[in-house]
Design an enzyme around this catalytic site. Structure first.
Site, PDB file in Angstrom:
ATOM      1  N   GLY A  57      36.918  38.163  46.234  1.00  0.00           N
ATOM      2  CA  GLY A  57      37.179  37.770  44.840  1.00  0.00           C
ATOM      3  C   GLY A  57      37.381  39.002  43.977  1.00  0.00           C
ATOM      4  O   GLY A  57      37.032  39.013  42.796  1.00  0.00           O
ATOM      5  N   LYS A  75      24.978  27.377  41.311  1.00  0.00           N
ATOM      6  CA  LYS A  75      24.252  28.648  41.216  1.00  0.00           C
ATOM      7  C   LYS A  75      22.770  28.440  41.542  1.00  0.00           C
ATOM      8  O   LYS A  75      22.140  29.264  42.207  1.00  0.00           O
ATOM      9  CB  LYS A  75      24.414  29.263  39.822  1.00  0.00           C
ATOM     10  CG  LYS A  75      25.834  29.742  39.523  1.00  0.00           C
ATOM     11  CD  LYS A  75      26.273  30.865  40.460  1.00  0.00           C
ATOM     12  CE  LYS A  75      27.633  31.450  40.112  1.00  0.00           C
ATOM     13  NZ  LYS A  75      28.120  32.416  41.098  1.00  0.00           N
ATOM     14  N   TYR A  86      28.790  23.883  37.925  1.00  0.00           N
ATOM     15  CA  TYR A  86      28.691  25.334  38.157  1.00  0.00           C
ATOM     16  C   TYR A  86      27.223  25.760  38.213  1.00  0.00           C
ATOM     17  O   TYR A  86      26.807  26.482  39.127  1.00  0.00           O
ATOM     18  CB  TYR A  86      29.426  26.040  37.017  1.00  0.00           C
ATOM     19  CG  TYR A  86      29.340  27.551  37.013  1.00  0.00           C
ATOM     20  CD1 TYR A  86      29.976  28.317  37.978  1.00  0.00           C
ATOM     21  CD2 TYR A  86      28.639  28.219  36.000  1.00  0.00           C
ATOM     22  CE1 TYR A  86      29.925  29.712  37.937  1.00  0.00           C
ATOM     23  CE2 TYR A  86      28.582  29.604  35.959  1.00  0.00           C
ATOM     24  CZ  TYR A  86      29.224  30.344  36.930  1.00  0.00           C
ATOM     25  OH  TYR A  86      29.171  31.719  36.892  1.00  0.00           O
ATOM     26  N   ASP A 127      41.004  38.957  48.148  1.00  0.00           N
ATOM     27  CA  ASP A 127      41.091  37.802  47.248  1.00  0.00           C
ATOM     28  C   ASP A 127      41.991  36.781  47.926  1.00  0.00           C
ATOM     29  O   ASP A 127      42.648  37.085  48.926  1.00  0.00           O
ATOM     30  CB  ASP A 127      41.664  38.221  45.885  1.00  0.00           C
ATOM     31  CG  ASP A 127      41.193  37.305  44.756  1.00  0.00           C
ATOM     32  OD1 ASP A 127      40.370  37.731  43.925  1.00  0.00           O
ATOM     33  OD2 ASP A 127      41.666  36.136  44.703  1.00  0.00           O
TER      34      ASP A 127
END
Ligand code: NAD
Length: 319
Positions: free
Chosen positions: A10, A148, A144, A36
């Protein structure tokens, strides 16, 4: 023996691109492999060794690790908060699958060290909002935030049960001028600088008085480099460390910009991202990171505003 190397997954993104260039300046361009899923960030792609790699593919990551004799992986690929609410299943898939692959590769001893970022999005509406402690209620309401939180649990699990050396930070909103942010709730705090330079006005999608924890990119990169360099036994938190620098509202950052551009004007039109922002802390207590590995930040709002305005202006003049 060949030098062991670092892989950033990434690397074209907001944080990955600046982390790559910092790690290359520290350890040598050829020792840091950027990767990526696409080549959209030309500057980054042309700045040193680069591989196209899908973070959801175990074999892509493993082949790259073997090809380049990788020892350490920074997993920066993820779908961020605002985009994640539009594509919940894709966010879940990317954010959890990629972490599992990297943790398993560490468990299987293909690599010896992992960095994986968590976020203030692990917190939710039931979390204490001010000076949010390291250990507290965590009931995230975004997909999200859920990815996490579950990621943090797995990091701790792999550390405790399989001895995996994985290190993690709960980044606040990251402010930078070199690469645009990738679909988060705190993106307004970057956009505002671009609009201030270009049009001297900005319509904020976050409400006037909603405070959020933020950090200038250089501090975020410094924290990432620092946590990876301390002895493993100093890393007491095996899930993820709270990390803080500044907290501000859209009005406060606009006032700071007005000191440099007096005619700058801000208006407010909150959208769905406001509903995410109000579930997150206003400020973070990061005393555990400061104690365990001597974390400290360098950029306050004034210093950050000055550097951001200069940086964004330099982009405008080179276009
Ligand atoms: P970003 O969206 O700017 O970059 C993510 C990168 O991952 C992009 O270049 C994208 O092309 C790449 N990517 C997407 N899918 C991929 C795949 N399948 N395989 C390989 N690469 C893929 O994100 P960022 O802001 O640089 O964030 C990096 C990490 O930090 C993420 O884990 C994010 O959750 C975390 N974080 C960021 C912030 C912030 O304010 N930027 C705050 C908290 C946490």
């Amino acid at each position: 023996m060949e030098t062991s190397k670092t892989l950033i997954i990434g690397a074209c993104g907001q944080i990955g691109s600046e982390l790559t260039s910092k790690l290359r300046s520290l350890y040598g361009v050829d020792n840091v492999i950027a990767s990526d899923i696409n080549t959209k960030n030309e500057n980054l792609v042309n700045s040193g060794p680069f591989e196209i790699l899908d973070a959801k593919s175990y074999s892509d990551i493993k082949n790259c690790i073997e090809k380049h004799n990788i020892d350490t992986v920074y997993l920066m690929a993820a779908m961020l908060s605002a985009t994640g609410e539009k594509y919940p299943e894709l966010a879940w898939d990317l954010n959890t699958t990629s972490l599992f692959h990297v943790l398993n590769l560490a468990k299987e001893k293909y690599i010896s060290k992992v960095f994986w970022p968590s976020s203030i999005a692990v917190f939710g509406p039931t979390t204490p909002k001010v000076d949010t402690p390291q250990h507290t209620v965590m009931e995230p309401t975004t997909v999200y935030g859920i990815t996490k939180q579950v990621g943090e649990r797995w990091c701790e699990y792999y550390s405790k049960n399989y001895g995996v050396d994985v290190r993690s930070i709960r980044y606040p909103g990251i402010i930078s001028w070199k690469t645009l942010p990738g679909g988060g709730t705190t993106d307004y705090a970057v956009e505002i600088f671009h609009e201030a330079i270009k049009n001297k006005q900005y319509e904020s999608f976050i409400d006037e008085n909603t405070a959020l924890p933020m950090m200038f990119m250089d501090d975020a990169v410094k924290a990432t480099v620092d946590i990876m360099n301390v002895p493993e036994e100093d890393i007491k938190i095996k899930s993820s460390y709270n990390l803080a620098a500044v907290s501000f509202t859209p009005k406060q950052i606009a006032d700071s910009i007005k000191k440099h551009i007096p005619e700058f004007e801000i208006t407010y039109k909150p959208d769905f991202r406001q509903n995410i922002a109000i579930t997150w802390p206003e400020s973070i207590d990061d005393s555990v990171a400061r104690l365990d590995w001597n974390w400290s930040h360098d950029f306050n709002i004034e210093k950050m505003t000055e550097v951001m305005l200069k940086g964004v202006a330099s982009l405008e003049t080179t276009v």
